[in-house]
Design an enzyme around this catalytic site. Structure first.
Site, PDB file in Angstrom:
ATOM      1  N   LYS A 114       1.449  14.397   0.781  1.00  0.00           N
ATOM      2  CA  LYS A 114       0.080  14.712   0.343  1.00  0.00           C
ATOM      3  C   LYS A 114      -0.087  16.212   0.077  1.00  0.00           C
ATOM      4  O   LYS A 114      -1.072  16.655  -0.489  1.00  0.00           O
ATOM      5  CB  LYS A 114      -0.932  14.235   1.379  1.00  0.00           C
ATOM      6  CG  LYS A 114      -0.960  12.710   1.529  1.00  0.00           C
ATOM      7  CD  LYS A 114      -1.940  12.257   2.584  1.00  0.00           C
ATOM      8  CE  LYS A 114      -1.894  10.774   2.873  1.00  0.00           C
ATOM      9  NZ  LYS A 114      -2.658   9.936   1.918  1.00  0.00           N
TER      10      LYS A 114
ATOM     11  N   THR B 244      -8.281   6.755  -1.856  1.00  0.00           N
ATOM     12  CA  THR B 244      -9.644   6.245  -1.950  1.00  0.00           C
ATOM     13  C   THR B 244     -10.633   7.378  -1.688  1.00  0.00           C
ATOM     14  O   THR B 244     -11.769   7.328  -2.163  1.00  0.00           O
ATOM     15  CB  THR B 244      -9.886   5.085  -0.946  1.00  0.00           C
ATOM     16  OG1 THR B 244      -9.320   5.457   0.312  1.00  0.00           O
ATOM     17  CG2 THR B 244      -9.258   3.805  -1.433  1.00  0.00           C
TER      18      THR B 244
ATOM     19  N   HIS C 266       0.795  -1.230   0.000  1.00  0.00           N
ATOM     20  CA  HIS C 266       0.000   0.000   0.000  1.00  0.00           C
ATOM     21  C   HIS C 266       0.820   1.270   0.000  1.00  0.00           C
ATOM     22  O   HIS C 266       0.261   2.364   0.150  1.00  0.00           O
ATOM     23  CB  HIS C 266      -0.928   0.050   1.213  1.00  0.00           C
ATOM     24  CG  HIS C 266      -2.001  -0.986   1.203  1.00  0.00           C
ATOM     25  ND1 HIS C 266      -3.246  -0.764   0.639  1.00  0.00           N
ATOM     26  CD2 HIS C 266      -2.026  -2.244   1.674  1.00  0.00           C
ATOM     27  CE1 HIS C 266      -3.984  -1.853   0.790  1.00  0.00           C
ATOM     28  NE2 HIS C 266      -3.266  -2.762   1.406  1.00  0.00           N
TER      29      HIS C 266
ATOM     30  N   LYS D  35     -14.380   8.545  -3.426  1.00  0.00           N
ATOM     31  CA  LYS D  35     -15.614   8.913  -2.713  1.00  0.00           C
ATOM     32  C   LYS D  35     -16.153  10.242  -3.233  1.00  0.00           C
ATOM     33  O   LYS D  35     -17.353  10.406  -3.470  1.00  0.00           O
ATOM     34  CB  LYS D  35     -15.350   8.989  -1.201  1.00  0.00           C
ATOM     35  CG  LYS D  35     -15.019   7.634  -0.606  1.00  0.00           C
ATOM     36  CD  LYS D  35     -14.324   7.703   0.752  1.00  0.00           C
ATOM     37  CE  LYS D  35     -13.676   6.352   1.037  1.00  0.00           C
ATOM     38  NZ  LYS D  35     -12.657   6.389   2.098  1.00  0.00           N
TER      39      LYS D  35
ATOM     40  N   LYS E  14      -7.680  13.988   4.518  1.00  0.00           N
ATOM     41  CA  LYS E  14      -6.852  12.781   4.457  1.00  0.00           C
ATOM     42  C   LYS E  14      -5.832  12.875   5.583  1.00  0.00           C
ATOM     43  O   LYS E  14      -5.748  13.919   6.234  1.00  0.00           O
ATOM     44  CB  LYS E  14      -6.133  12.682   3.114  1.00  0.00           C
ATOM     45  CG  LYS E  14      -5.465  14.007   2.690  1.00  0.00           C
ATOM     46  CD  LYS E  14      -4.868  13.964   1.297  1.00  0.00           C
ATOM     47  CE  LYS E  14      -5.859  14.087   0.170  1.00  0.00           C
ATOM     48  NZ  LYS E  14      -6.117  12.852  -0.559  1.00  0.00           N
ATOM     49  N   ARG E  15      -5.040  11.809   5.819  1.00  0.00           N
ATOM     50  CA  ARG E  15      -3.980  11.926   6.814  1.00  0.00           C
ATOM     51  C   ARG E  15      -3.055  13.088   6.465  1.00  0.00           C
ATOM     52  O   ARG E  15      -2.892  13.415   5.298  1.00  0.00           O
ATOM     53  CB  ARG E  15      -3.144  10.629   6.868  1.00  0.00           C
ATOM     54  CG  ARG E  15      -3.801   9.486   7.601  1.00  0.00           C
ATOM     55  CD  ARG E  15      -4.278   9.846   8.990  1.00  0.00           C
ATOM     56  NE  ARG E  15      -3.240  10.304   9.865  1.00  0.00           N
ATOM     57  CZ  ARG E  15      -2.605   9.573  10.770  1.00  0.00           C
ATOM     58  NH1 ARG E  15      -2.909   8.303  10.920  1.00  0.00           N
ATOM     59  NH2 ARG E  15      -1.677  10.083  11.533  1.00  0.00           N
TER      60      ARG E  15
HETATM   61  C1  26V Z   1       2.775   2.737   8.032  1.00  0.00           C
HETATM   62  C2  26V Z   1       3.182   3.334   9.179  1.00  0.00           C
HETATM   63  C3  26V Z   1       4.565   3.204   9.574  1.00  0.00           C
HETATM   64  C4  26V Z   1       4.932   4.073  10.729  1.00  0.00           C
HETATM   65  C5  26V Z   1       3.872   4.134  11.776  1.00  0.00           C
HETATM   66  C6  26V Z   1       2.621   4.674  11.216  1.00  0.00           C
HETATM   67  C7  26V Z   1       2.253   4.009   9.970  1.00  0.00           C
HETATM   68  C8  26V Z   1       0.967   4.048   9.561  1.00  0.00           C
HETATM   69  C9  26V Z   1       0.570   3.435   8.406  1.00  0.00           C
HETATM   70  C10 26V Z   1       1.476   2.795   7.637  1.00  0.00           C
HETATM   71  C11 26V Z   1       1.048   2.156   6.393  1.00  0.00           C
HETATM   72  C12 26V Z   1       0.636   3.176   5.419  1.00  0.00           C
HETATM   73  C13 26V Z   1       0.068   2.505   4.249  1.00  0.00           C
HETATM   74  C14 26V Z   1      -1.205   3.173   3.805  1.00  0.00           C
HETATM   75  O1  26V Z   1      -2.063   3.506   4.588  1.00  0.00           O
HETATM   76  N1  26V Z   1      -1.314   3.319   2.508  1.00  0.00           N
HETATM   77  C15 26V Z   1      -2.481   3.869   1.892  1.00  0.00           C
HETATM   78  O2  26V Z   1      -3.276   2.777   1.460  1.00  0.00           O
HETATM   79  C16 26V Z   1      -4.456   3.193   0.804  1.00  0.00           C
HETATM   80  C17 26V Z   1      -5.251   1.952   0.502  1.00  0.00           C
HETATM   81  O3  26V Z   1      -4.583   1.172  -0.429  1.00  0.00           O
HETATM   82  C18 26V Z   1      -4.120   3.988  -0.436  1.00  0.00           C
HETATM   83  O4  26V Z   1      -5.300   4.434  -1.023  1.00  0.00           O
HETATM   84  C19 26V Z   1      -3.242   5.179  -0.078  1.00  0.00           C
HETATM   85  O5  26V Z   1      -2.814   5.834  -1.257  1.00  0.00           O
HETATM   86  C20 26V Z   1      -2.037   4.707   0.708  1.00  0.00           C
HETATM   87  O6  26V Z   1      -1.282   5.810   1.188  1.00  0.00           O
END
Ligand code: 26V
Length: 747
Positions: free
Chosen positions: A488, A590, A297, A594, A482-483
């Site tokens: 971003k 995503t 992801h 929406k 978004k986050r």
């Molecule tokens: C990784 C980490 C690592 C450090 C601690 C916090 C943290 C939080 C989340 C993540 C994983 C991030 C991956 C993620 O959320 N990707 C998103 O996935 C969506 C669904 O596929 C996609 O639409 C977004 O573009 C993508 O950023």
């Protein structure tokens, strides 16, 4: 209990003198019983989605809708003098932090809706993602005690507990089931850690800070905890049903690893097969290879999970041994494939004293997928280039999707009704029919304008209530929700707003349609620059909103505690969806889908799923700007000097200088200076303007102004918006899940 009985019981329900929470619990319990009564027959083959996050949001309205009793419940309650909207005060279950977790929730919804046996496994966090308050413009994190009003949609399964062993402690994993309703009833099983105080900590927080050894250890425990509980249970079930004939395991089970977080499930699976069930290592490996598949992801390297060998050895010595065995086996296999030493190192499960979860997933997974076409191409060409060279057949694309049930039917009843009136209601069962709207767009543009105005009014009312900010009717709504992350580029939007603001003041921007920019975002608690961007936006909002010369034309609102329920209102009431990531960095997005489905135009870069959105809805109906991936690559290679740009562009210089010239106060924290440095000289280990904000800023501002000008022709603009709705069926997670089911899970 069937539907009829549910409604009879609801009629009989005494409501007088009861609190919202009491009513919520009683109605939910009735509905849950009604839903469970038509539980499906077990399927021959099931798929399991292992995920650290399930961002389900509020279950109440969605579940009633899925059970087909939402409208009746609304009516019965109305007769009793109760507005169903009182249940909007029920907390979201925020067991996730962004796109990855919400995607997992949309997938479960779609699978149930399509009658496909897909079940989720995750963690039942005591506290969800923090609640965000804004104090003096800064983000403040508060605990999200989402279960404090009880949790009527979950069922604790006392008899299905499991024991999870670490070298230094034993933890009980207690399952809580959340049924997922649709054509069939599937299950989301969330494990709660019980036992000693230390044991309970495992399921306390989502994303504990992992900048310390202790934090890392806790996160490792979380990942192992739920992965081990899940695969342990699946193997036991298999033995019960089919005996120790594990050759057939993959015929009955498919396991999807949602990003790198649950990848230890592979090692645990092999450990259990070899140590507990006495299967040979080679056989265990082959069974694993047929069972697991992996979704990536993100291409941000810091988000690919790696575990130090010391940590693993300390608390999971048997897993350590399995990982080393896997590493040696992988090496043999790669030598046979004639990989160079560099290639072996690149793909190694174990190197520099760390285990790479991505490399383990690439080695074992029978399928590896990205989440949008561009993203999958980037995986093949860069991040996983070597793996792609040797295992090209493993790679697939599965462009993300969203469930139209929550993200259109539930959050936008008005637009849904207009669609019903125009093409009939078959689209509710078969979303591909939505494209029939294409034949009627100009006929319904006027009605659509009314629907949009109504949704905007509802949104503005809500914002008034939540934020205290009053927004005048008729404003054009640009939203970026978004986050918060530098890639971003919320900072780029902030700078663009400053440039437009200046233009309005000095008369260089004229004939401007009154507009509001909405932001909603949580920042990771330790991410300093992201938090600085929140403060910066809030400072801009304060200035712009209180400027009597321009506030009839321009407003800025940062909504606090953005979550799924807020999103439901924002996506329906927005005109312009801002999707402005640096090309190549947003895997898919995503939120973009929406907004599209609810009839907003996209103002965005050629990144993630934006590319597919404009491919389907037409570039002429959206607003694409900025550097594309090739150009970003070229700029990285040839070097790029944002200071030159600042010298040449007075407007940019004005906006960026506002960070340090005293226009805004960061309360003496120095955080604005850090943003300034990040843009001009580079902060931390980054290059100056690492995300090419200044590079894309001019074309971004031009796009925003072009949209503003185009919106003056209300009907022509509504046609563009409707084109987006009409062509959004492809972004239904029904489509995505059908593809996973057919191409990966074979269910
Ligand atoms: C990784 C980490 C690592 C450090 C601690 C916090 C943290 C939080 C989340 C993540 C994983 C991030 C991956 C993620 O959320 N990707 C998103 O996935 C969506 C669904 O596929 C996609 O639409 C977004 O573009 C993508 O950023």
């Amino acid at each position: 209990m069937d539907r009829q009985l549910y409604l009879q019981n609801l009629e009989k329900l005494k409501t007088n003198g009861k609190t919202v929470i009491e009513l919520y619990n009683e109605i939910s319990t009735l509905a849950l019983e009604c839903g469970l009564s038509n539980a499906a027959k077990p399927a021959a083959k099931n798929a399991y989605y292992l995920s650290m996050e399930f961002l389900i949001g509020r279950s109440f309205f969605n579940n009633l809708m899925e059970l087909g009793v939402l409208e009746e419940t609304r009516d019965v309650l109305a007769k009793k003098g109760i507005d169903i909207n009182i249940f909007e005060e029920i907390e979201d279950a925020a067991l996730g932090n962004g796109g990855l977790g919400r995607l997992a929730a949309c997938f479960l919804d779609s699978a149930a809706g399509l009658g496909l046996p897909l079940h989720g496994y995750g963690i039942r966090y005591k506290y969800g993602l923090f609640k965000q308050a804004i104090k003096n413009g800064f983000q403040v994190e508060l605990p999200d005690d989402w279960q404090r009003f009880s949790d009527p949609w979950s069922i604790r399964r006392e008899n299905e507990k499991r024991i999870i062993k670490f070298a230094d402690m034993v933890v009980t994993a207690v399952p809580y089931d959340m049924p997922v309703f649709g054509k069939r009833v599937n299950n989301l099983r969330l494990w709660q850690a019980e036992g000693s105080e230390k044991a309970q900590k495992i399921s306390e927080y989502l994303y504990p800070a992992d900048d310390t050894e202790e934090g890392k250890l806790l996160r490792l425990r979380q990942e192992y905890f739920f992965s081990a509980a899940a695969v342990g249970e699946l193997l036991d079930k298999h033995v019960k049903q089919y005996g120790k004939n594990f050759d057939k395991f993959a015929e009955f089970n498919a396991i999807q690893l949602n990003d790198t977080h649950p990848v230890l499930a592979i090692a645990e699976f092999i450990r259990l097969l070899t140590a507990e069930h006495k299967v040979g290592f080679d056989d265990a490996l082959n069974i694993a290879k047929k069972t697991f598949s992996y979704t990536n992801h993100t291409v941000l390297p810091e988000a690919l999970e790696c575990w130090g060998d010391g940590l693993v050895k300390k608390i999971l010595p048997d897993i350590y041994t399995v990982l080393i065995k896997l590493h040696l086996r992988q090496k043999e296999e790669l030598v046979k494939l004639k990989c160079t030493p560099e290639e072996v190192a690149d793909m190694a499960i174990y190197s520099s004293e760390r285990f790479s979860m991505a490399n383990l997933a690439l080695f074992i997974g029978h399928t590896v997928n990205g989440v949008a076409k561009l993203h999958t191409e980037i995986l093949k060409a860069s991040l996983f280039k070597t793996a792609y060279k040797y295992y090209p057949d493993k790679f697939q694309n599965k462009t993300n999707g969203i469930t139209q049930r929550r993200w259109l039917m539930l959050c936008n009843r008005e637009l849904s009704a207009l669609i019903d009136k125009t093409i009939g209601s078959d689209w509710r069962e078969d979303i591909s029919k939505l494209s029939e709207l294409n034949g009627h767009i100009s006929d319904i543009a006027d009605e659509f304008i009314k629907v949009k105005a109504e949704k905007k009014k509802q949104l503005f009312d809500y914002i008034k209530e939540q934020e205290g900010a009053e927004l005048p009717n008729g404003f054009l709504v640009y939203s970026q929700v978004k986050r918060l992350h530098e890639y971003k580029r919320q900072l780029m939007t902030a700078l663009a707003i400053l440039e437009i603001y200046k233009g309005l003041k000095d008369g260089t921007v004229t004939d401007f349609q009154p507009s509001v920019f909405l932001f909603g975002a949580k920042s990771a608690p330790a991410y300093r620059r992201a938090k600085a961007i929140i403060k910066f936006i809030n400072e801009i909002a304060k200035k712009v909103n209180s400027d009597a010369q321009t506030n009839g034309l321009l407003r800025v609102v940062f909504v606090h505690n953005y979550n799924v329920s807020y999103a439901e209102k924002i996506v329906a009431g927005t005109d312009v969806s801002l999707q402005v990531s640096t090309a190549g960095l947003e895997a898919s997005g995503t939120g973009n889908m929406k907004f599209m489905m609810n009839g907003a135009v996209t103002c965005g870069t050629m990144d993630g799923a934006n590319i597919e959105i404009v491919e389907l809805a037409g570039k002429e109906n959206n607003y694409i700007f900025g550097a594309e991936v090739d150009e970003i690559e070229r700029l990285k290679k040839d070097g790029y000097d944002p200071k030159e740009l600042l010298k040449a562009n007075g407007l940019h210089n004005f906006a960026v200088s506002a960070l340090i010239d005293g226009t805004f106060s960061d309360d003496g924290t120095g955080c604005f200076k850090e943003l300034y440095d990040a843009l001009t000289v580079g902060a931390s280990w980054h290059k100056p303007d690492n995300y090419f904000v200044l590079h894309d800023l001019e074309s971004f501002v031009n796009s925003l102004l072009k949209i503003n000008a185009d919106s003056k022709d209300a009907k022509a603009f509504a046609v563009k918006q409707l084109k987006n709705t009409a062509n959004s069926a492809h972004f239904s997670s029904d489509r995505t899940i059908s593809e996973y089911a057919k191409d990966i899970w074979k269910i």
